[in-house]
Design an enzyme around this catalytic site. Structure first.
Site, short mmCIF file in Angstrom:
data_model
loop_
_atom_site.label_atom_id
_atom_site.label_comp_id
_atom_site.label_asym_id
_atom_site.label_seq_id
_atom_site.Cartn_x
_atom_site.Cartn_y
_atom_site.Cartn_z
N LYS A 1 5.25 -4.49 -4.05
CA LYS A 1 6.58 -4.55 -3.72
C LYS A 1 6.80 -4.19 -2.18
CE LYS A 1 10.93 -3.78 -5.34
NZ LYS A 1 11.43 -5.07 -6.13
N GLU B 1 6.59 -15.83 -9.98
CA GLU B 1 5.97 -14.47 -9.47
C GLU B 1 5.47 -13.64 -10.76
OE1 GLU B 1 8.21 -11.89 -7.04
OE2 GLU B 1 10.10 -12.17 -7.88
N GLU C 1 16.34 -18.80 -7.07
CA GLU C 1 15.97 -17.46 -7.63
C GLU C 1 15.27 -17.61 -8.83
OE1 GLU C 1 15.20 -14.93 -6.10
OE2 GLU C 1 15.62 -13.25 -7.79
N HIS D 1 15.71 -38.05 -5.78
CA HIS D 1 15.10 -38.50 -4.54
C HIS D 1 13.57 -38.03 -4.29
CE1 HIS D 1 18.98 -39.47 -2.68
NE2 HIS D 1 19.51 -38.18 -3.24
N TRP E 1 -3.04 -2.78 -1.32
CA TRP E 1 -2.81 -4.18 -1.58
C TRP E 1 -3.89 -4.72 -0.20
CZ3 TRP E 1 -0.90 -8.06 1.43
CH2 TRP E 1 -0.73 -9.22 0.64
N CYS F 1 0.96 -1.19 0.04
CA CYS F 1 -0.03 0.19 0.12
C CYS F 1 0.82 1.36 0.19
CB CYS F 1 -0.97 0.05 1.42
SG CYS F 1 -1.88 -1.53 1.46
N ARG G 1 3.58 -0.20 -4.87
CA ARG G 1 3.44 -0.89 -3.52
C ARG G 1 2.05 -1.60 -3.47
NH1 ARG G 1 7.49 0.37 0.17
NH2 ARG G 1 9.12 1.20 -0.96
N ASN H 1 -1.69 2.15 6.02
CA ASN H 1 -0.93 0.86 5.63
C ASN H 1 -0.89 -0.12 6.89
OD1 ASN H 1 -0.78 1.78 3.06
ND2 ASN H 1 1.41 2.46 3.30
N GLY H 2 -0.80 -1.25 6.78
CA GLY H 2 -0.64 -2.19 7.91
C GLY H 2 -1.75 -2.97 8.21
N LYS I 1 11.74 -16.13 -9.89
CA LYS I 1 11.51 -14.82 -10.76
C LYS I 1 10.19 -15.64 -11.81
CE LYS I 1 12.72 -11.90 -9.39
NZ LYS I 1 13.22 -12.25 -8.28
#
Ligand code: M6R
Length: 610
Positions: free
Chosen positions: A605, A490, A483, A506, A74, A2, A27, A100-101, A487
């Site tokens: 983000k 997402e 990584e 395995h 968000w 947010c 954000r 936010n939060g 990438k």
């Protein structure tokens, strides 16, 4: 998560708010809203969807007034709908809040408010705050905000205004970042200084439990009990360059940031490589050589991509500094109680410096009396301020939700740190000097690696319809495989798994079939032959193989279906070089899948909620 922007001053607020939100849209981007004030009238506009929807709504129904607050969301509580978008109002439409939060005790508070006759208009936790402030409001917004916040458990960065006090904006923070800006024709409030570049000349970072009061050009900082606090004022130009938050000639921030890596790596190393002592040095570690020598264990803690960089760090510290290292997901570490002795240093790795779990892990370690360090990109961020010492990446703002340049800079900084620690232990000056020279050559190597882009495009076109992709590597390239998989998943929503190549047999090798490609990280190095055997095992089961391999490697080309060539570097630098084709591959596949690369679904983000 947010974004918040507020403005009060001598110009129309809504253009400032919309431009600030545009810069913060990465954000959170499932809905957006703003509210402005004229006299004692408020003008509320809010819309589900991207910021463009709000911009259209404001163009159709302008929101006049020289003060206002705004938000890009968000969703945490309640779906992404018009009515759940912020700002939220109290029952008398006097108080407006953006937040936010997460208000963790919103359910009992909502129950109490409902019992007192309050009617709710949204499913959000934030609306509780608007009603609480409204409940305590008797003409003094600062006092009402303070009183309401005493009842709240959880995290918040808020901006609040009242139609009964035109021009006034109150901000407060606990666990969610908030920055006050002073500049061009008034004062500003934002969850991220990026929103204020070009508007504010000076910024003041709020600490937890502080409030700020803005009115036109006047501003002040207060403690929780409302006593005045002396603010430390920073020059915004110091850390934000013009154009940093723009895409320039690139179609996406992610691509721009991938291509910035030769430069960002050079910035991470600038002034830190020390030929005279064959080591690296850092201005902000705040450790004397004696203290450094007493460190006998490092715990690296981080989330997401930064966690993967930490895993590379484990190999680096072990090999170059011969130090015991553990790498912990911050979200797990914060609730564990591992035995840690006095010589343990906790090193948080974070691009944003605001990730809630990483911050909590850092605080818990500090509380236990451990030295805490941070590797961080965002100057002035909460983690950068709270760690005992640290190293900045100097990579510039990373806007694409998928972290790219931060990863390579984090690994470069950890390489330098490992050399620095190693040189106080067993690493000889000849070894130190060799690594310094190899690091110095790295930006050019990465520039050359970017030349694989056309190759990657061809590979992406061939495999973009895969529904599952495996990423396999060993040693330094095992975290790189994790990584690469992150990438891809997402930004393209294709299921991808990173695995140590030899672990396949395995269990996961059961997944391999003709429609499941495996990306093998197989440049020349100590385990090359071993990885080649693992590759043969996949081929034997009909799995297509994409190999990222040393330029001109005929042995790999004879086995793999497709090869993406990269320049040869020492093994400890391979995670950085390999990251380039992995980032480009994810980017190109996501484009072919029609995904919004910079704003992938469900993500944002900087994860400032737990
Ligand atoms: O800002 P941080 O480095 O602390 O963020 C950690 C993760 O949230 C972040 O790396 C996330 O996994 C990215 N979306 C990965 O591309």
């Amino acid at each position: 998560m947010c974004g918040i922007v507020g403005f009060t001053g001598r110009r129309e607020a809504s253009p400032v708010l919309l431009e600030g939100l545009r810069r913060l849209e990465y954000r959170g981007y499932d809905s957006a809203g703003l509210i402005t004030g004229t006299g004692n009238e408020l003008h509320l506009r809010k819309k589900a969807g991207r910021l463009a929807e709000l911009t259209k709504a404001v163009a159709a129904h302008p929101a006049p007034g020289c003060y206002g607050i705004s938000h890009t969301r968000w969703a945490t509580h309640g779906g992404a709908t018009d009515r759940n978008a912020h700002p939220h109002l109290d029952g008398t439409n006097t108080i407006a809040v953006v937040h936010n939060g997460v208000i963790e005790n919103f359910a009992p508070l909502k129950h109490q408010l409902r019992s007192a006759g309050v009617q709710f208009r949204s499913d959000t936790d934030t609306e509780v705050l608007a009603h609480l402030i409204g409940h305590y409001y008797v003409g003094d917004l600062v006092a009402a905000v303070r009183q309401a916040l005493t009842l709240v458990k959880g995290t918040y960065g808020i901006a609040v205004m009242s139609r009964a006090e035109p021009g006034l904006i109150v901000g407060a923070r606990l666990g969610s970042p908030l920055v006050l800006g002073v500049g061009d024709g008034g004062t500003f409030l934002a969850s991220d200084a990026n929103a204020l570049a070009g508007y504010a000349d000076k910024v003041v970072y709020l600490s937890d439990r502080q409030l700020c009061v803005l009115n036109g050009d006047d501003w002040e900082l207060r403690a929780q009990d409302l006593s005045p606090v002396t603010a430390s004022v920073h020059d915004i130009a110091h850390f934000l360059a013009d154009g940093d938050a723009e895409k320039g000639e690139f179609p996406h921030f992610m691509l721009k940031e991938i291509y910035e890596q030769p430069e960002t790596l050079a910035n991470a190393m600038r002034g830190r490589l020390d030929d005279a002592d064959s080591t690296a040095h850092f201005g902000g570690l705040n450790l004397s050589p004696q203290q450094l020598r007493q460190i006998d264990r490092v715990i690296l803690t981080a989330c997401g991509t930064s966690y993967h960089a930490g895993l590379v760090g484990e190999y680096l510290f072990e090999e170059l500094a011969r130090m015991p290292v553990e790498v912990e997901y911050a979200s797990e570490f914060r609730y564990r109680n591992p035995p840690m002795d006095r010589g343990t240093v906790v090193l948080a790795v974070t691009q944003s410096g605001e990730t809630a779990d990483t911050l909590a892990a850092l605080r818990e370690s500090k509380r236990m009396g451990h030295t805490t360090l941070a590797i961080c990109n965002t100057v002035g961020s909460t983690i950068a301020r709270e760690a005992d010492g640290g190293v900045y990446l100097h990579a510039g703002p990373e806007i694409g939700v998928a972290s790219t340049k931060a990863f390579t800079s984090q690994v470069a900084v950890m390489t330098m740190l490992a050399v620095y620690f190693g040189r106080t232990r067993h690493l000889s000056s000849i070894q130190g000097q060799r690594i310094i020279e190899e690091l110095r050559a790295l930006p050019d190597v990465v520039r050359r690696t970017l030349g694989c882009h056309d190759h990657v495009k061809r590979v992406a076109a061939k495999y973009a319809d895969a529904r599952n992709v495996l990423y396999l590597g060993r040693q330094y390239l095992y975290p790189a495989a994790l990584e690469g998989a992150l990438k891809l998943k997402e930004i393209s929503y294709i299921h991808a798994e990173g695995y140590p190549a030899a672990e396949m047999k395995h269990g996961p090798i059961a997944l391999v079939d003709e429609s499941t490609p495996s990306v093998f990280l197989v440049p020349r190095g100590n385990v090359f032959d071993k990885v080649m055997s693992n590759m043969q095992e996949i081929k034997a089961r009909g799995g297509p193989v994409i190999a990222i391999a040393s330029e001109g490697d005929a042995e790999v080309a004879a086995v793999a279906d497709d090869v993406i060539p990269i320049p040869d570097v020492p093994e400890y630098l391979q995670p950085i070089v390999v990251a380039i084709p992995l980032q480009l591959l994810a980017y190109e596949i996501a484009l072919l899948c029609g995904c919004d690369v910079d704003k992938p679904r469900n993500l944002a983000k900087s994860v400032t909620v737990e």
